[in-house]
Design a protein around this motif. Structure first.
Motif, PDB file in Angstrom:
ATOM      1  N   UNK A  93      -0.545 -14.493  -5.442  1.00 37.52           N
ATOM      2  CA  UNK A  93      -1.773 -14.180  -6.174  1.00 37.52           C
ATOM      3  C   UNK A  93      -2.712 -13.308  -5.344  1.00 37.52           C
ATOM      4  N   UNK A  94      -2.888 -13.662  -4.059  1.00 39.15           N
ATOM      5  CA  UNK A  94      -3.798 -12.892  -3.205  1.00 39.15           C
ATOM      6  C   UNK A  94      -3.301 -11.459  -3.010  1.00 39.15           C
ATOM      7  N   UNK A  95      -1.986 -11.302  -2.845  1.00 41.79           N
ATOM      8  CA  UNK A  95      -1.416  -9.965  -2.653  1.00 41.79           C
ATOM      9  C   UNK A  95      -1.600  -9.123  -3.920  1.00 41.79           C
ATOM     10  N   UNK A  96      -1.411  -9.749  -5.079  1.00 37.30           N
ATOM     11  CA  UNK A  96      -1.591  -9.028  -6.341  1.00 37.30           C
ATOM     12  C   UNK A  96      -3.034  -8.545  -6.485  1.00 37.30           C
ATOM     13  N   UNK A  97      -3.992  -9.419  -6.193  1.00 37.39           N
ATOM     14  CA  UNK A  97      -5.407  -9.040  -6.288  1.00 37.39           C
ATOM     15  C   UNK A  97      -5.730  -7.925  -5.298  1.00 37.39           C
ATOM     16  N   UNK A  98      -5.220  -8.054  -4.052  1.00 39.58           N
ATOM     17  CA  UNK A  98      -5.503  -7.043  -3.027  1.00 39.58           C
ATOM     18  C   UNK A  98      -4.934  -5.682  -3.391  1.00 39.58           C
ATOM     19  N   UNK A  99      -3.862  -5.671  -4.175  1.00 39.44           N
ATOM     20  CA  UNK A  99      -3.214  -4.394  -4.523  1.00 39.44           C
ATOM     21  C   UNK A  99      -4.130  -3.471  -5.323  1.00 39.44           C
ATOM     22  N   UNK A 100      -5.140  -4.031  -6.011  1.00 40.59           N
ATOM     23  CA  UNK A 100      -6.038  -3.184  -6.808  1.00 40.59           C
ATOM     24  C   UNK A 100      -6.867  -2.258  -5.920  1.00 40.59           C
ATOM     25  N   UNK A 101      -6.998  -2.620  -4.644  1.00 39.27           N
ATOM     26  CA  UNK A 101      -7.750  -1.772  -3.718  1.00 39.27           C
ATOM     27  C   UNK A 101      -6.900  -0.727  -3.027  1.00 39.27           C
ATOM     28  N   UNK A 102      -5.617  -0.659  -3.363  1.00 35.12           N
ATOM     29  CA  UNK A 102      -4.707   0.319  -2.747  1.00 35.12           C
ATOM     30  C   UNK A 102      -4.429   1.410  -3.777  1.00 35.12           C
ATOM     31  N   UNK A 103      -4.837   2.629  -3.463  1.00 29.68           N
ATOM     32  CA  UNK A 103      -4.786   3.724  -4.429  1.00 29.68           C
ATOM     33  C   UNK A 103      -3.586   4.646  -4.207  1.00 29.68           C
ATOM     34  N   UNK A 104      -3.217   5.365  -5.271  1.00 28.73           N
ATOM     35  CA  UNK A 104      -2.212   6.424  -5.236  1.00 28.73           C
ATOM     36  C   UNK A 104      -0.905   5.966  -4.584  1.00 28.73           C
ATOM     37  N   UNK A 105      -0.358   4.896  -5.117  1.00 28.63           N
ATOM     38  CA  UNK A 105       0.907   4.340  -4.626  1.00 28.63           C
ATOM     39  C   UNK A 105       2.065   4.979  -5.393  1.00 28.63           C
ATOM     40  N   UNK A 106       3.152   5.284  -4.682  1.00 27.32           N
ATOM     41  CA  UNK A 106       4.328   5.871  -5.324  1.00 27.32           C
ATOM     42  C   UNK A 106       5.422   4.848  -5.611  1.00 27.32           C
ATOM     43  N   UNK A 107       5.508   3.818  -4.793  1.00 31.49           N
ATOM     44  CA  UNK A 107       6.561   2.816  -4.961  1.00 31.49           C
ATOM     45  C   UNK A 107       6.092   1.509  -4.322  1.00 31.49           C
ATOM     46  N   UNK A 108       6.512   0.398  -4.908  1.00 31.39           N
ATOM     47  CA  UNK A 108       6.144  -0.925  -4.398  1.00 31.39           C
ATOM     48  C   UNK A 108       7.411  -1.643  -3.974  1.00 31.39           C
ATOM     49  N   UNK A 109       7.352  -2.334  -2.831  1.00 28.37           N
ATOM     50  CA  UNK A 109       8.487  -3.122  -2.338  1.00 28.37           C
ATOM     51  C   UNK A 109       8.016  -4.553  -2.115  1.00 28.37           C
ATOM     52  N   UNK A 110       8.788  -5.500  -2.608  1.00 23.53           N
ATOM     53  CA  UNK A 110       8.547  -6.912  -2.326  1.00 23.53           C
ATOM     54  C   UNK A 110       9.775  -7.489  -1.663  1.00 23.53           C
TER      55      UNK A 110
END
Length: 407
Positions: A93-110
């Protein structure tokens, strides 16, 4: 290209997921990528926040050009399925919320082992409308079932359903073993979207070293043949086998010059200390976890490394990352893991295999190798030759090619 990578393990933690992610991300930055890591305050495996860090809602640091965002999580020791699950869910949950502050992403890895991080990556990919990659490091929840932490029932069935959903919805899957890829294909996952990037070693950090005499002296290991296990002391590792082998060696006058070192922490360490006391072992030394920078010095104490996992079909698909670090150090291995990793040991000629949870067989190997310097020297030479095929730098470059194509 901007890579957003979600992982709940990252340096200064020293476990395999932390090392793999950091070493890959460092190389990606050198190759021109922008990398943002979302992780938590370092606390693994004792569940205590490392000195110099706090469990804050959000903090940001730079590590070798990698932007590291640390978020709040429920922190607990690496034991107890329910508390650990709270830890995993809080990070998701915390990582998902924090992701809104990361701009112009091309790809996500988990990344796994547990897949709650992958759930977060999937959700981030939906909000950002970008592809996502599931880096599969463990067949979870099968691995927690294998150690008895969860039984057959509705909870396990629900977890398996989520697991299948994530495999199906991932844009790509990158596994760390060929056995994982085969397992997923057997479950009906499209093999064309599954790539394999094995673990490896940072050859700039792990390389042959002379035995550190002052350290050996401080630990009482001068003039001894030293075998050792370095890593997490968890349920999956069945390290009681090493203590039972030590008891066999202690009873034999011909192996009085053999010492066994166990370095690390984990859920089973208190029980292991108790067992060593009950067996009155004088030939075993326990060492608490050390910093990532100090690990090679402790590898250099050893004449042979012991790698061990519980005997279970799930673990035949695993390749412990410490195998590659041993190769890079020129350190022969006694390998108590069946399957793909044992095939590597035999194919590369970097040591010997023994049946997991068989202390008698382990003790026999140690007794023989302790008096076979020529055999150890040959294994060491093979280790150094093989290590070049598992150079983390080359593996990171290959993974970046996959990420770029996916983006």
């Amino acid at each position: 290209m901007h890579i957003l990578f979600l992982t709940d393990n990252f340096p200064p933690e020293v476990n395999a997921p932390a090392s793999r992610t950091y070493e890959h991300a460092r190389e990606w930055v050198k190759l021109g990528a922008q990398v943002t890591i979302i992780t938590c305050a370092p606390n693994f495996p004792q569940g205590k926040v490392f000195e110099g860090y706090r469990n804050r809602l959000r903090s940001v640091e730079d590590m070798d050009g990698i932007r590291v965002i640390r978020v709040w999580t429920y922190i607990t020791a690496n034991e107890g399925i329910y508390k650990r699950t709270l830890d995993y869910v809080s990070f998701m949950l915390s990582a998902f919320i924090a992701s809104f502050g990361v701009r112009k992403v091309d790809v996500i890895i988990g990344t796994s082992p547990q897949f709650f991080t992958a759930i977060s990556a999937f959700l981030v990919s939906l909000t950002k409308r970008r592809p996502w990659i599931f880096e599969l490091r463990d067949l979870w929840p099968a691995s927690i079932k294998a150690v008895g932490a969860i039984k057959d029932g509705p909870v396990l069935s629900a977890l398996q359903a989520v697991e299948r959903f994530l495999y199906q919805r991932a844009t790509r899957i990158i596994t760390v073993t060929h056995a994982f890829r085969e397992e997923l294909m057997a479950r009906g996952i499209d093999g064309s979207k599954i790539d394999v990037i094995t673990n490896g070693a940072d050859l700039s950090r792990f390389q042959p070293l002379e035995r550190p005499q002052k350290l050996a002296q401080s630990l009482g290991l001068e003039n001894f043949f030293v075998a050792g296990y370095v890593g997490t002391h968890g349920l999956a590792h069945a390290l009681e086998t090493l203590l039972e082998a030590a008891a066999i060696l202690q009873a034999d006058q011909g192996t009085s010059h053999v010492r066994i070192v166990l370095l690390g922490d984990g859920a089973r360490k208190p029980a292991l200390l108790k067992l060593a006391s009950e067996l009155e072992l004088k030939n075993v030394i326990f060492i608490d976890s050390v910093s990532k920078a100090d690990v090679p010095q402790y590898w250099a104490l050893l004449d042979v490394s012991i790698i061990h996992l519980k005997r279970d079909p799930v673990f035949t698909t695993v390749i412990p990352s410490k195998l590659f670090e041993c190769m890079a150090m020129g350190l022969p291995v006694l390998h108590g893991v069946e399957g793909e990793s044992a095939d590597i040991v035999r194919r590369e000629g970097v040591g010997e295999t023994f049946a997991p949870q068989n202390p008698g067989e382990l003790a026999a190997h140690l007794a023989r190798l302790a008096n076979s310097p020529a055999t150890l020297a040959a294994y060491s030479e093979n280790c150094l030759a093989a290590a070049r095929r598992y150079d983390r730098k080359a593996l990171a470059s290959a993974m970046l090619d996959i990420i770029t194509r996916t983006a």
